[in-house]
Design a protein around this motif. Sequence first.
Motif, PDB file in Angstrom:
ATOM      1  N   GLY A   1      36.957  44.204  30.125  1.00 11.72           N
ATOM      2  CA  GLY A   1      36.935  43.917  31.558  1.00 11.72           C
ATOM      3  C   GLY A   1      36.598  45.128  32.403  1.00 11.72           C
ATOM      4  N   SER A   2      36.988  46.305  31.902  1.00 12.54           N
ATOM      5  CA  SER A   2      36.705  47.529  32.672  1.00 12.54           C
ATOM      6  C   SER A   2      35.198  47.690  32.923  1.00 12.54           C
ATOM      7  N   TYR A   3      34.369  47.310  31.943  1.00 10.25           N
ATOM      8  CA  TYR A   3      32.906  47.353  32.134  1.00 10.25           C
ATOM      9  C   TYR A   3      32.462  46.377  33.216  1.00 10.25           C
TER      10      TYR A   3
ATOM     11  N   LYS B   1      46.861  35.362  27.611  1.00 13.00           N
ATOM     12  CA  LYS B   1      47.384  36.073  26.444  1.00 13.00           C
ATOM     13  C   LYS B   1      47.321  35.255  25.158  1.00 13.00           C
ATOM     14  N   LYS B   2      47.366  33.929  25.274  1.00 15.47           N
ATOM     15  CA  LYS B   2      47.552  33.056  24.097  1.00 15.47           C
ATOM     16  C   LYS B   2      48.767  33.549  23.312  1.00 15.47           C
ATOM     17  N   ASN B   3      48.600  33.831  22.003  1.00 10.51           N
ATOM     18  CA  ASN B   3      49.774  34.274  21.225  1.00 10.51           C
ATOM     19  C   ASN B   3      49.793  35.780  20.985  1.00 10.51           C
TER      20      ASN B   3
ATOM     21  N   LYS C   1      41.736  37.549  27.273  1.00 14.44           N
ATOM     22  CA  LYS C   1      40.684  36.865  28.013  1.00 14.44           C
ATOM     23  C   LYS C   1      41.042  36.897  29.497  1.00 14.44           C
ATOM     24  N   GLY C   2      40.030  36.953  30.345  1.00 20.26           N
ATOM     25  CA  GLY C   2      40.350  36.911  31.762  1.00 20.26           C
ATOM     26  C   GLY C   2      39.126  36.856  32.654  1.00 20.26           C
ATOM     27  N   PHE C   3      39.361  36.595  33.921  1.00 20.92           N
ATOM     28  CA  PHE C   3      38.286  36.711  34.896  1.00 20.92           C
ATOM     29  C   PHE C   3      38.845  37.177  36.238  1.00 20.92           C
ATOM     30  N   ALA C   4      37.992  37.768  37.033  1.00 24.18           N
ATOM     31  CA  ALA C   4      38.354  38.158  38.393  1.00 24.18           C
ATOM     32  C   ALA C   4      37.200  37.750  39.291  1.00 24.18           C
ATOM     33  N   GLN C   5      37.530  37.172  40.427  1.00 27.21           N
ATOM     34  CA  GLN C   5      36.476  36.803  41.373  1.00 27.21           C
ATOM     35  C   GLN C   5      36.661  37.553  42.675  1.00 27.21           C
TER      36      GLN C   5
ATOM     37  N   ALA D   1      33.740  38.722  37.456  1.00 25.62           N
ATOM     38  CA  ALA D   1      33.858  39.518  36.236  1.00 25.62           C
ATOM     39  C   ALA D   1      34.537  38.648  35.177  1.00 25.62           C
ATOM     40  N   ASN D   2      33.933  38.577  33.986  1.00 24.57           N
ATOM     41  CA  ASN D   2      34.511  37.825  32.866  1.00 24.57           C
ATOM     42  C   ASN D   2      34.636  38.741  31.671  1.00 24.57           C
ATOM     43  N   TRP D   3      35.731  38.583  30.926  1.00 26.42           N
ATOM     44  CA  TRP D   3      35.902  39.427  29.735  1.00 26.42           C
ATOM     45  C   TRP D   3      36.759  38.701  28.705  1.00 26.42           C
ATOM     46  N   TYR D   4      36.561  39.019  27.449  1.00 28.74           N
ATOM     47  CA  TYR D   4      37.362  38.366  26.402  1.00 28.74           C
ATOM     48  C   TYR D   4      37.237  39.091  25.068  1.00 28.74           C
TER      49      TYR D   4
END
Length: 328
Positions: free
Chosen positions: A182-184, A206-208, A214-218, A229-232
């Motif tokens: 996500g930093s990228y 987080k799942k388990n 995984k995440g996103f920011a708008q 921004a999407n990352w996983y």
Amino acid sequence: SFMKKKSLNIACLGAGNHAFKNTLPTLQNLKNFQLSGIYVRDLKKNFDKIKKFDCKISDDLNKILNIKNLKAVYISSQPSSHYNLARKALLSDKHVIIEKPAVINLYQAKKLYSLAIKKKLVIMEAFMYKYHAQFSALRNFIKNKKGTKLIQMSSTFGFPHLDKSNFRYSFKAGGGALLDAGSYAVSSIRNLSKEKIILKKVKLIKKNFEVDIKGFAQFISTNGTIYKANWYIGDKYKNQILLDYQDITVVINRAFSKPKNLKTSIDFYKNDKLFKTINIKKDDHFKKMFNFFYNCCLNSDLRINENLEFLMQAKALNEILLKNKTNT
């Protein structure tokens, strides 16, 4: 009169796979730097890789920091140890470049920032993608695109699951998908948006796992452009920036991580049809990043900007973490 640029002695603190593969070979061949030391915690484990390098090698940090005329350090250990290594380096008057994520919280960033300013040193986060010809071409395109509005930019970095022992799955080691991938995505949005952007939506999953995988920011800019921004970790490899204008879509594949011998491109689509490609020749963004770092060591204006960039990136990631907390 023409003054010969003198090379600066640099040491690597906490060499891992990425350093041995990409950055140490680059540093060895740079005119601006002389690789004069490598600090590793475990000499035995890395011995075969290290003995190729003609410099001082030690598992004693002070021995490396006390190398005569050492001017800079490159930190590539696990994220959780970045702060202590950077702090010690700054306290011993060395310029610092650190692999991303440079720090694992805003407290660390603020401390290192103040120390670097006080000591008139640079602290820089090693986002090599910013120095690639592909990114420069993209920046120029955005700057010169007239007439039609940018509706949305999305920036994505993700990759398949790694070995479960990898530090990225460990909270203690400073892992998690936001800090790693996500930093990228966040950095690229911050570096490409022309207007001020405001964080609107966040989700971390987080799942388990004990870290987010995984995440996103708008974000939304003052003129209404949406930035995503999407990352996983744990899905197919993707490393891309996408720009949606009213009339065209611009796709930048391999936007972040790439080997120095890869030819890249910027592709233009109209109604889902490719109509134009800008080909980018291969480019050594590791080398260019270290040369920029060298200039920051020598130039106070560059240095002050770069220190601020280091702090602003940490603030952006912190804001995402805080907003996620208030969501849940």
